[in-house]
Write a protein that holds these residues in place. Sequence first.
Motif, PDB file in Angstrom:
ATOM      1  N   PHE A   1     -36.619  69.825  21.936  1.00 19.62           N
ATOM      2  CA  PHE A   1     -36.562  68.932  23.089  1.00 19.62           C
ATOM      3  C   PHE A   1     -35.110  68.808  23.566  1.00 19.62           C
ATOM      4  O   PHE A   1     -34.834  68.851  24.779  1.00 19.62           O
ATOM      5  CB  PHE A   1     -37.131  67.555  22.740  1.00 19.62           C
ATOM      6  N   ASN A   2     -34.179  68.673  22.624  1.00 15.28           N
ATOM      7  CA  ASN A   2     -32.765  68.538  23.012  1.00 15.28           C
ATOM      8  C   ASN A   2     -32.275  69.781  23.753  1.00 15.28           C
ATOM      9  O   ASN A   2     -31.589  69.681  24.767  1.00 15.28           O
ATOM     10  CB  ASN A   2     -31.891  68.306  21.773  1.00 15.28           C
TER      11      ASN A   2
ATOM     12  N   ARG B   1     -34.102  71.946  25.386  1.00 14.75           N
ATOM     13  CA  ARG B   1     -34.762  72.006  26.699  1.00 14.75           C
ATOM     14  C   ARG B   1     -34.124  71.006  27.660  1.00 14.75           C
ATOM     15  O   ARG B   1     -33.997  71.281  28.854  1.00 14.75           O
ATOM     16  CB  ARG B   1     -36.255  71.710  26.559  1.00 14.75           C
ATOM     17  N   SER B   2     -33.718  69.849  27.134  1.00 12.99           N
ATOM     18  CA  SER B   2     -33.086  68.833  28.001  1.00 12.99           C
ATOM     19  C   SER B   2     -31.805  69.376  28.612  1.00 12.99           C
ATOM     20  O   SER B   2     -31.556  69.193  29.812  1.00 12.99           O
ATOM     21  CB  SER B   2     -32.748  67.572  27.202  1.00 12.99           C
TER      22      SER B   2
ATOM     23  N   ALA C   1     -32.801  71.829  31.263  1.00 17.20           N
ATOM     24  CA  ALA C   1     -33.476  71.156  32.385  1.00 17.20           C
ATOM     25  C   ALA C   1     -32.483  70.368  33.237  1.00 17.20           C
ATOM     26  O   ALA C   1     -32.484  70.495  34.474  1.00 17.20           O
ATOM     27  CB  ALA C   1     -34.564  70.229  31.855  1.00 17.20           C
ATOM     28  N   TYR C   2     -31.617  69.565  32.609  1.00 18.36           N
ATOM     29  CA  TYR C   2     -30.705  68.741  33.411  1.00 18.36           C
ATOM     30  C   TYR C   2     -29.646  69.606  34.098  1.00 18.36           C
ATOM     31  O   TYR C   2     -29.201  69.288  35.195  1.00 18.36           O
ATOM     32  CB  TYR C   2     -30.109  67.620  32.557  1.00 18.36           C
TER      33      TYR C   2
ATOM     34  N   TRP D   1     -39.540  76.019  29.768  1.00 17.65           N
ATOM     35  CA  TRP D   1     -38.091  75.824  29.842  1.00 17.65           C
ATOM     36  C   TRP D   1     -37.520  75.720  31.249  1.00 17.65           C
ATOM     37  O   TRP D   1     -36.548  75.007  31.456  1.00 17.65           O
ATOM     38  CB  TRP D   1     -37.367  76.959  29.095  1.00 17.65           C
TER      39      TRP D   1
ATOM     40  N   ILE E   1     -40.133  70.636  34.357  1.00 16.34           N
ATOM     41  CA  ILE E   1     -38.847  69.925  34.291  1.00 16.34           C
ATOM     42  C   ILE E   1     -38.973  68.545  34.927  1.00 16.34           C
ATOM     43  O   ILE E   1     -38.611  67.527  34.318  1.00 16.34           O
ATOM     44  CB  ILE E   1     -37.723  70.759  34.952  1.00 16.34           C
TER      45      ILE E   1
ATOM     46  N   GLU F   1     -41.804  66.378  32.815  1.00 19.18           N
ATOM     47  CA  GLU F   1     -41.482  65.969  31.440  1.00 19.18           C
ATOM     48  C   GLU F   1     -40.086  65.379  31.283  1.00 19.18           C
ATOM     49  O   GLU F   1     -39.869  64.541  30.420  1.00 19.18           O
ATOM     50  CB  GLU F   1     -41.633  67.167  30.482  1.00 19.18           C
ATOM     51  N   MET F   2     -39.150  65.843  32.096  1.00 17.21           N
ATOM     52  CA  MET F   2     -37.756  65.411  31.906  1.00 17.21           C
ATOM     53  C   MET F   2     -37.322  64.314  32.876  1.00 17.21           C
ATOM     54  O   MET F   2     -36.280  63.721  32.697  1.00 17.21           O
ATOM     55  CB  MET F   2     -36.803  66.612  32.052  1.00 17.21           C
TER      56      MET F   2
ATOM     57  N   ARG G   1     -40.004  60.492  31.558  1.00 14.85           N
ATOM     58  CA  ARG G   1     -38.948  59.669  30.915  1.00 14.85           C
ATOM     59  C   ARG G   1     -38.943  58.274  31.552  1.00 14.85           C
ATOM     60  O   ARG G   1     -38.789  57.269  30.867  1.00 14.85           O
ATOM     61  CB  ARG G   1     -37.548  60.303  31.084  1.00 14.85           C
TER      62      ARG G   1
ATOM     63  N   CYS H   1     -44.302  73.936  25.837  1.00 14.00           N
ATOM     64  CA  CYS H   1     -43.266  72.913  26.005  1.00 14.00           C
ATOM     65  C   CYS H   1     -42.535  72.594  24.702  1.00 14.00           C
ATOM     66  O   CYS H   1     -41.570  71.832  24.719  1.00 14.00           O
ATOM     67  CB  CYS H   1     -43.878  71.646  26.588  1.00 14.00           C
TER      68      CYS H   1
END
Length: 469
Positions: free
Chosen positions: A38-39, A41-42, A45-46, A115, A121, A124-125, A129, A297
């Motif tokens: 997750f980290n 992918r974050s 994504a960001y 990804w 993105i 989920e991101m 959140r 994911c």
Amino acid sequence: MSQEERFDKESFRDSISTVDEQGKRIWVYPKKQLGKYFNKRSVIAYSLLILMFVGPFIKINGEPMILMNIVERKFVLFGQIFWPADIFIFAIGMIAFVVLVIVFTVVFGRLFCGWVCPQTIFMEMVFRRIEYWIDGDWKQQKKLDDSPWNANKIKKRALKWSIFWLISFVIANTLLAYIIGVDELFKIITDSPLNHLGSLSALVIFTTIFFAVFAWFREQVCTTVCPYGRLQGVLLDKNSVIVAYDYERGEGRGKFRKNEDRTAVDKGDCIDCNQCVNVCPTGIDIRNGTQLECINCTLCMDACNYMMENVGLEKDLIRYDSEEGIKTKKPWKLTFRAKSYIVLMLAIVGFLGFLIFTRSPIEATILRVKGTSYQKITEDQYANIFVATIMNKTNESHTVHMDILSDNASIEIIGGDFSLKEGEQVKKEIIVKMDADLIEGSKTKVEIGILSDNKIVEKETVDFFGPGF
Ligand code: SF4
Ligand code: SF4
């Protein structure tokens, strides 16, 4: 295993996980899960989100980094302008893109979905959140949904949907900036809305669509609408990398008991905690095998690793691997099919790069005037008339001059040298003259150079018709 048992085990494939037997939507409340994947992918994504939102503001050679102005038929990629005349580059780019998607999927499964897909993105991101922040984790979300409308529910829904609407509005504006350019967008924002009713209606429609997708439609985009998801069945093979449950190691699953020797009681490593199912945003059980709903994911990988770590078992019971890798326990490697696709892809991308980098800033086509052959000007000189169509593909003006490069003729542009504005196309009549002693039979090749700022930017060869044609 009896046939009934086998059918029973595969019955989950008869329908998608988020629709019940009556055809009603089963709302998915995925449990919040953090972890190594997750980290990672974050971060990706960001970074992509930042790139997307600042993209319209980045200019190269005075042009936007990316512009897809369908209305004015102007496309810009990394400062290079593409006009309708470049349609063949666009067509090859499209073929390259499709082949890339196929190659990528054959080799790496749905890595793209998990990804870099904008739907995943944003869902989920970003939106998910915000939902965790306002509504709480999965159980609180379900409780809130099931509860009657009261002050707390109204407050939370109003806050959540306002933020969702605002973000959807920002996304719609950003997409519009990629279509009409950021300068035009600012004009619309700062001018009277009455002068831009069309653009404003488009903005409201797209904002509503984004809002509906992220607030309500959600994973159904991936499981029922996305054509890429539907292609998985034909593209994936047993060597494709997927998010896979190691059934060889995990079965027979059984609850964890402290100090129990699991091998002695014939238990596999799956402690049947259901965490991989609880965190899944598409509501599936990855232990059933590869399913079209799986968007790769990685949340089930993080959830299972967390559980394995807690009970002291080896991690990666759910991991990136191929079906063949899980079955044979052999390390993953590229198959012949995948290697062939990659070679094909490199060839197409190489050809595309060659076309882009050797693309002339001025494009010219020279054709003989319809129905003409040759004219005799003097006893020993002949002339042919042509029409030159010249297009300026750059974002600046150019003065155009033409010259004969083959040293066997002379050229006259009707009206003399001319200027071409950004993206402008003109047609000019030209007369090519040749001395009789230089004419070789009925057709003589003549090379014409198109010059801009004293530099040859394009060459065209024409047939000069002489006596005997
Ligand atoms: S099965 Fe795992 S990787 Fe696939 S969508 Fe569900 S949580 Fe994500
Ligand atoms: S998270 Fe791991 S241990 Fe728990 S049910 Fe899923 S596969 Fe089994």
